[in-house]
Design a protein around this motif. Structure first.
Motif, PDB file in Angstrom:
ATOM      1  N   ARG B  85      -2.887   1.542  -2.836  1.00  0.00           N
ATOM      2  CA  ARG B  85      -1.432   1.654  -2.599  1.00  0.00           C
ATOM      3  C   ARG B  85      -0.595   0.602  -3.289  1.00  0.00           C
ATOM      4  O   ARG B  85       0.346   0.915  -3.983  1.00  0.00           O
ATOM      5  N   SER B 136       2.182   1.311   8.303  1.00  0.00           N
ATOM      6  CA  SER B 136       0.784   1.713   8.467  1.00  0.00           C
ATOM      7  C   SER B 136       0.232   2.156   7.112  1.00  0.00           C
ATOM      8  O   SER B 136       0.985   2.360   6.161  1.00  0.00           O
ATOM      9  N   GLY B 137      -1.079   2.313   7.042  1.00  0.00           N
ATOM     10  CA  GLY B 137      -1.712   2.697   5.782  1.00  0.00           C
ATOM     11  C   GLY B 137      -1.150   3.996   5.221  1.00  0.00           C
ATOM     12  O   GLY B 137      -0.838   4.089   4.036  1.00  0.00           O
ATOM     13  N   GLY B 138      -0.997   4.992   6.102  1.00  0.00           N
ATOM     14  CA  GLY B 138      -0.473   6.277   5.651  1.00  0.00           C
ATOM     15  C   GLY B 138       0.951   6.157   5.140  1.00  0.00           C
ATOM     16  O   GLY B 138       1.311   6.730   4.111  1.00  0.00           O
ATOM     17  N   GLU B 139       1.755   5.371   5.861  1.00  0.00           N
ATOM     18  CA  GLU B 139       3.150   5.185   5.442  1.00  0.00           C
ATOM     19  C   GLU B 139       3.217   4.443   4.114  1.00  0.00           C
ATOM     20  O   GLU B 139       4.056   4.745   3.262  1.00  0.00           O
ATOM     21  N   GLN B 140       2.305   3.481   3.947  1.00  0.00           N
ATOM     22  CA  GLN B 140       2.286   2.755   2.668  1.00  0.00           C
ATOM     23  C   GLN B 140       1.928   3.696   1.523  1.00  0.00           C
ATOM     24  O   GLN B 140       2.471   3.594   0.422  1.00  0.00           O
ATOM     25  N   GLN B 141       0.988   4.622   1.786  1.00  0.00           N
ATOM     26  CA  GLN B 141       0.629   5.576   0.742  1.00  0.00           C
ATOM     27  C   GLN B 141       1.821   6.462   0.397  1.00  0.00           C
ATOM     28  O   GLN B 141       2.085   6.745  -0.767  1.00  0.00           O
ATOM     29  N   SER B 162      -6.140   9.335  -0.878  1.00  0.00           N
ATOM     30  CA  SER B 162      -6.534   9.585   0.513  1.00  0.00           C
ATOM     31  C   SER B 162      -7.449   8.495   1.063  1.00  0.00           C
ATOM     32  O   SER B 162      -7.882   8.566   2.206  1.00  0.00           O
ATOM     33  N   LEU B 165      -7.498   6.813   4.844  1.00  0.00           N
ATOM     34  CA  LEU B 165      -6.455   7.371   5.699  1.00  0.00           C
ATOM     35  C   LEU B 165      -7.042   8.373   6.692  1.00  0.00           C
ATOM     36  O   LEU B 165      -8.082   8.972   6.456  1.00  0.00           O
ATOM     37  N   VAL B 169      -3.339  12.598   8.003  1.00  0.00           N
ATOM     38  CA  VAL B 169      -2.483  12.019   6.962  1.00  0.00           C
ATOM     39  C   VAL B 169      -2.944  12.504   5.598  1.00  0.00           C
ATOM     40  O   VAL B 169      -2.140  12.826   4.726  1.00  0.00           O
ATOM     41  N   VAL B 170      -4.284  12.592   5.445  1.00  0.00           N
ATOM     42  CA  VAL B 170      -4.836  13.065   4.176  1.00  0.00           C
ATOM     43  C   VAL B 170      -4.315  14.466   3.890  1.00  0.00           C
ATOM     44  O   VAL B 170      -3.909  14.781   2.765  1.00  0.00           O
ATOM     45  N   ILE B 173      -0.898  14.271   2.610  1.00  0.00           N
ATOM     46  CA  ILE B 173      -0.841  13.776   1.236  1.00  0.00           C
ATOM     47  C   ILE B 173      -1.152  14.903   0.244  1.00  0.00           C
ATOM     48  O   ILE B 173      -0.442  15.090  -0.746  1.00  0.00           O
TER      49      ILE B 173
END
Lengths: 297, 240
Positions: B85, B136-141, B162, B165, B169-170, B173
């Protein structure tokens, strides 16, 4: 009471001066993770620039200040281009060694060109004049006012630049992550150059005010103020601008006020900065405002 | 649109890429799959000039972009969403997006693109004043993808979007990737989730030890026995 006031204003001015130069150290560290040892020599050269422009070429002091700023910035940018930029992907230690090399080179170069015989910093009666307030008891040097106002204006401008301009945001990005910054299309060399322009400019301002307080110029004159300003940056938390300003002011206050309250210590005034440094490193190694450092070297 | 010819990259003494050739067609999705260390990320890093190739050529829209400075490659419309990310944690969400548009001058179009990104990722709008490091990780992605879109890319390259995540979330994406592609943006995708990637892709390339070992249509590769056993295994399908 009046002497206390006068000492306090002196301390504040000295602190602002330390703070300004410390911000330069802090910004360069923030972006390159380099302790710019060459900056002491830049400080020294800057004082010679002032000497030549005002005492030799008889420029009025404000033009002298501008010439001094321009030449110091040029010197800082050249050092970056020649000694640091080729080492962009080298380990950090190489960069630090390069900085130490530049410091020695400049110091010896100055000894050859300017000789080791001290020169005296030009007098600027306008700034050295003492303003008397009230019934003649409250005295304040114009320089003090000039220093404090310059500090506030310069730091406010710098914070505005970093927070609200595209280049400023890019600067903060580059200080975190070179590669991703490049992926945004940021020219990191340009950003680093801007950082050195700011750092050298602030150093020139500091050197100018230092020269007015301690008007003797020699090739080693930069060592003590340079080291103290670096300490100020560490005390505030290196990489943090507000921290550097605060660190500078603390250092200035401690140095002057301790001597005022304990005149017997006056011979030791230069060691207070180092005692503060040791205490900070022992009890709060990241500095007052320092964030947790994750070492990515 | 993007054509790589016989690309080699050396890291120290190690040959990470040994003559890779591949082709990404306009408005299509291409994917590059393969084991860790096969050279997928290196390929993307070479395209963006973050590593200098020791041989071979990279063409984008017919122009040789090999060894161009990264920023000029970005200016031509190639963006990379890097592995892990790499949002700027010390900048706000809005500032991160702003840097995505760093090279653009058309300010009115840029402000419309903020709206477009916020429409794709409503979470980012809610958090636009938050430091990116607190997401969060997903939001950062999502921020990393949104930031890349702010450049108005012609080609968006994603390195393991992905990774790390949660399955839900994947799925988001992958949905977003096809949405971006539907807008006319060409996609080059690196994925460890080979199953989902091949389902989405028009073309797939399989990399092994610095070489392309196999290529073909996404669906065709998905049916290939060799690939099924080597890369798909019992991977759960999360792309639906």
């Amino acid at each position: 009471m009046a002497t206390l006031f006068q000492q306090f204003t002196n301390a504040l001015a000295l602190g602002c001066l330390y703070g300004l130069v410390a911000v330069g150290y802090s910004m360069v560290y923030g972006i390159l993770h380099l302790i710019n040892f060459a900056n002491s020599s830049v400080f020294m050269f800057s004082m010679y620039f002032a000497f030549y422009s005002v005492s030799v070429f008889y420029l009025p002091w404000y033009f002298g200040l501008i010439a001094m700023l321009a030449l110091t910035i040029l010197l800082g940018v050249c050092i970056e281009r020649i000694a640091y930029q080729p080492l962009r992907s080298a380990p950090r230690i190489s960069l630090t060694i390069s900085a130490i090399g530049v410091a020695y080179l400049l110091e010896n170069f100055a000894t050859v060109v300017f000789t080791a015989v001290p020169k005296s910093f030009p007098d600027i009666p306008f700034l050295q004049e003492v303003i008397v307030l009230g019934n003649g008891e409250w005295r304040i040097q114009r320089l003090v006012i000039f220093v404090v106002i310059s500090m506030v204006v310069l730091i406010a401008a710098l914070l505005f630049f970093l927070e609200h301009t595209k280049m400023g945001v890019a600067t903060r990005a580059v200080s975190k992550d070179f590669e991703t910054s490049q992926l945004m299309g940021i020219n990191i060399n340009a950003v680093i150059r801007v950082t050195f322009i700011i750092g050298s400019g602030l150093t020139a301002f500091g050197a100018f005010m230092w020269g007015l307080k301690y008007p003797q110029i020699s090739p080693t004159v930069g060592a003590m103020p340079g080291t103290k300003c670096f300490i100020a940056a560490v005390v505030g938390g290196i990489g943090n601008i507000k921290g550097a300003v605060l660190g500078g002011i603390i250092l200035g206050l401690v140095e002057v006020m301790l001597v005022y309250f304990f005149p017997g210590l006056s011979g030791y005034r230069d060691i207070f900065a180092f005692i503060i440094l040791i205490l900070i490193l022992l009890f709060k190694p990241t500095g007052l405002f320092g964030a947790k450092v994750t070492d990515k070297a | 649109m993007l054509e790589i010819k016989n690309l080699s990259v050396n890291y120290g003494g190690i040959r990470a890429l040994k003559g890779v050739s591949l082709c990404v067609e306009q408005k299509k999705i291409a994917t590059l799959i393969g084991a860790n260390g096969a050279g997928k990320s290196t390929t993307l890093r070479a395209i963006t000039s973050l590593v200098k190739p020791s041989g071979g050529q990279i063409f984008f829209e017919g122009e040789d972009i090999t060894n161009m400075p990264t920023r000029e490659i970005v200016a031509r419309g190639i963006v990379l969403v890097p592995e892990g990310r790499h949002v700027f944690p010390n900048l706000t969400v809005l500032e991160n997006l702003m840097l995505g548009a760093y090279l653009r001058k058309d300010s009115s179009q840029i402000s419309r693109d903020y709206d477009y990104v916020f429409e794709l990722f409503p979470k980012l709008k809610e958090r636009s004043w938050q430091m990116a490091g607190t997401l969060s990780g997903g939001e950062q992605q999502m921020l990393a993808v949104g930031r890349a879109l702010m450049a108005r890319p012609k080609l968006i390259m994603m390195d393991e979007p992905s990774l790390g995540l949660a399955p839900l979330v994947v799925r988001d994406i992958f949905h977003i990737i096809s949405q971006i592609n539907a807008q006319g943006v060409t996609v080059l995708l690196i994925e460890q989730n080979a199953n989902a990637a091949l389902k989405l892709a028009d073309t797939g390339y399989v990399m092994e030890l610095g070489r392309i070992s196999m290529s073909g249509g996404g669906r065709d590769l998905l049916q290939n026995e060799q690939i099924r056993s080597a890369y798909l295994g019992k991977a759960k399908d999360v792309s639906k």
